[in-house]
Write a protein that holds these residues in place. Structure first.
Motif, PDB file in Angstrom:
ATOM      1  N   ARG A 178       1.512  -1.120  -0.007  1.00 31.81           N
ATOM      2  CA  ARG A 178       0.031  -0.162   0.124  1.00 31.81           C
ATOM      3  C   ARG A 178       0.743   1.637  -0.190  1.00 31.81           C
ATOM      4  N   ALA A 179       2.439   0.793   0.250  1.00 32.03           N
ATOM      5  CA  ALA A 179       2.820   2.283   0.577  1.00 32.03           C
ATOM      6  C   ALA A 179       3.164   2.338  -1.237  1.00 32.03           C
ATOM      7  N   THR A 180       3.256   4.197  -1.188  1.00 30.49           N
ATOM      8  CA  THR A 180       3.810   4.671  -2.603  1.00 30.49           C
ATOM      9  C   THR A 180       4.907   5.311  -2.733  1.00 30.49           C
ATOM     10  N   THR A 181       5.715   5.091  -1.768  1.00 31.49           N
ATOM     11  CA  THR A 181       6.976   5.473  -1.896  1.00 31.49           C
ATOM     12  C   THR A 181       7.914   4.900  -1.129  1.00 31.49           C
ATOM     13  N   PRO A 182       9.188   3.960  -1.006  1.00 28.27           N
ATOM     14  CA  PRO A 182       9.428   2.869  -0.115  1.00 28.27           C
ATOM     15  C   PRO A 182       9.667   3.790   1.435  1.00 28.27           C
ATOM     16  N   GLY A 221      11.847  -3.129  -3.664  1.00 32.37           N
ATOM     17  CA  GLY A 221      11.008  -1.786  -4.489  1.00 32.37           C
ATOM     18  C   GLY A 221      10.700  -0.809  -3.850  1.00 32.37           C
ATOM     19  N   LYS A 222       9.903  -1.505  -2.441  1.00 26.71           N
ATOM     20  CA  LYS A 222       9.226  -1.135  -1.016  1.00 26.71           C
ATOM     21  C   LYS A 222       9.821  -0.972  -0.319  1.00 26.71           C
ATOM     22  N   VAL A 223      11.348  -1.409   0.102  1.00 25.11           N
ATOM     23  CA  VAL A 223      12.184  -0.886   0.924  1.00 25.11           C
ATOM     24  C   VAL A 223      13.276   0.159   0.548  1.00 25.11           C
ATOM     25  N   ALA A 224      13.179   1.110   1.135  1.00 30.56           N
ATOM     26  CA  ALA A 224      14.476   1.900   0.646  1.00 30.56           C
ATOM     27  C   ALA A 224      15.983   2.100   1.883  1.00 30.56           C
ATOM     28  N   GLY A 225      14.996   1.089   2.965  1.00 34.98           N
ATOM     29  CA  GLY A 225      16.589   1.158   3.827  1.00 34.98           C
ATOM     30  C   GLY A 225      15.751   0.299   5.489  1.00 34.98           C
TER      31      GLY A 225
END
Length: 419
Positions: A178-182, A221-225
């Motif tokens: 449901r996230a639109t940004t990482p 692609g959903k996790v930036a860190g």
């Protein structure tokens, strides 16, 4: 020689020479070699009912000015997390307002802000997994609407009802989709919150890390860190080495950050022999989302998301500037002495570290009084605070030493200690 008075646990006093400030210069360009966030605290109104159990009554001018100061040193701000006394005095209404106001300040200052996303606005202690997901998503969407980067915090609700690692995989997958940004995933250890025992399905960090890594792998692609706050350098390095391309490690280790952030460029960790590894993988050319792409990358170091950096912002900035200049020895010279200070601030019971952060903010002139929401300014003893003064002086973390001396001596006098 100007001295500052110290107080020991047996009530004895002594004098220590008052050092000059570090006289560090604010950077004129963005920091390049590391991404660094200071996890900021909140400042209550001095005249408010800052007693246990009362709603937070925030001094917004002082609270937001603190964030502007962090941005002036070119660090990012991590907000509405445990340093802001979330779940320890910062209620849901104040948390929501803090997120909105902090995001606005970030836009005005051109700074980077990430904020905590949790399920803690739900009053019931136990809720089923679908409601855990809904609660996460509600806060996630609000955060995204404000334009802040989401940090998916560990949920007490999830810790209470999860029966296996499968439940963690299910909840995180549902929220991440449901996230639109990482987002950044936050792994908070029990030293910070005992109610999170067994998070990610096991009290053993090795087993729990398999769940964390699987969440990342199954949601590309959903996790930036990942922000790891286990106060265990070995676990952080072990997970860091296995992160896929595009996923940063943000250290939340306030005991061992000097070596973890310095990484391969500054040598191995020196404290406790926890880690002495050179086999960390290279990640040149790593792809990152634009929010986290302000620095060069490399698998041999961690970036930073630290409550400690809110207490030592100028020192932290100067140290990273040294890395930017290709001078790792200077980095260690500047930042190394602050680690003992941070260990004192974060000493057990670690969840009271917020008291030390606010205390240093007061000493450094960033708030008018040593007050905290929920009465947390009373959570540390005078000798404990005296040791913070001693170590802050030694590590050049007192921004205006004369002001700090005046305020500290006044506090001692107020408490019957002749200064």
């Amino acid at each position: 020689m100007t001295t500052i008075r110290l107080l020991s646990a047996d009530g004895a006093t002594s004098e220590d020479e008052l050092n000059d400030s570090g006289a560090y210069a604010r950077p004129t360009a963005p920091l390049r070699s590391r991404v660094a966030y200071a996890a900021a605290h909140v400042v209550p109104k001095t005249h408010a009912d800052n007693t246990p159990g009362q709603p937070a009554d925030i001094d917004w001018d002082a609270t937001l000015a603190f964030r502007r100061n962090v941005y002036s040193w070119r660090l990012g701000v991590a907000d509405a997390m445990d340093t802001a006394q979330r779940n320890m005095g910062l209620d849901a209404a104040a948390t929501r307002e803090l997120i909105a106001r902090s995001a606005q300040v970030a836009r005005e200052e051109g700074g980077s802000v990430v904020v905590g996303v949790n399920t803690d606005h739900v009053d019931e202690e136990r809720i089923p997994l679908p409601q855990v997901i809904d609660a996460y998503v509600e806060q996630l969407h609000f955060t995204e609407e404000q334009g802040a980067g989401p940090v998916l915090m560990a949920s007490r609700h999830l810790a209470r009802v999860a029966e296996s690692r499968t439940d963690y995989l299910r909840v995180y997958a549902a929220v991440l989709q449901r996230a639109t940004t990482p987002v950044v995933l936050h792994w908070l250890g029990t030293a910070f919150d005992p109610q999170l025992e067994g998070y990610f399905g096991s009290p053993d960090w090795r087993e729990a890390s398999e769940t964390l890594l699987r969440i990342i792998a199954e949601n590309p692609g959903k996790v930036a860190g990942v922000k790891m706050s286990l106060l265990n350098a070995e676990s952080e390095i072990a997970v860091r080495e296995r992160l896929p391309e595009g996923v940063r490690m943000f250290t939340g280790d306030d005991f061992n950050y000097v070596g973890l952030i310095g990484g391969d460029t500054t040598g191995s960790l020196s404290e406790d022999g926890e880690a002495d590894r050179d086999e960390t993988r290279s990640a040149e050319g790593r792809r990152v989302s634009s929010r986290f792409a302000r620095s060069t990358t490399g698998g041999g170091h961690s970036d930073a998301l630290l409550g400690a950096f809110a207490a030592i912002t100028p020192v932290a900035s100067a140290a990273i500037q040294a890395l930017d200049a290709g001078d790792p020895s200077r980095y260690r010279e500047i930042l190394g002495p602050t680690e003992e200070l941070s260990r004192q601030v974060f000493a057990a019971p670690t969840f009271y570290y917020k008291t030390g952060v606010a205390f240093l903010a007061w000493l450094n002139g960033h708030q008018p009084a040593f007050q905290m929401v929920g009465g947390l300014h009373s959570a540390r003893s005078l000798p404990h605070l005296s040791r913070i003064v001693e170590l802050a002086n030694a590590s050049l973390a007192l921004e205006d030493p004369e002001l700090a001396r005046e305020r500290w001596h006044g506090m001692l006098a107020l408490n019957g200690v002749d200064a």
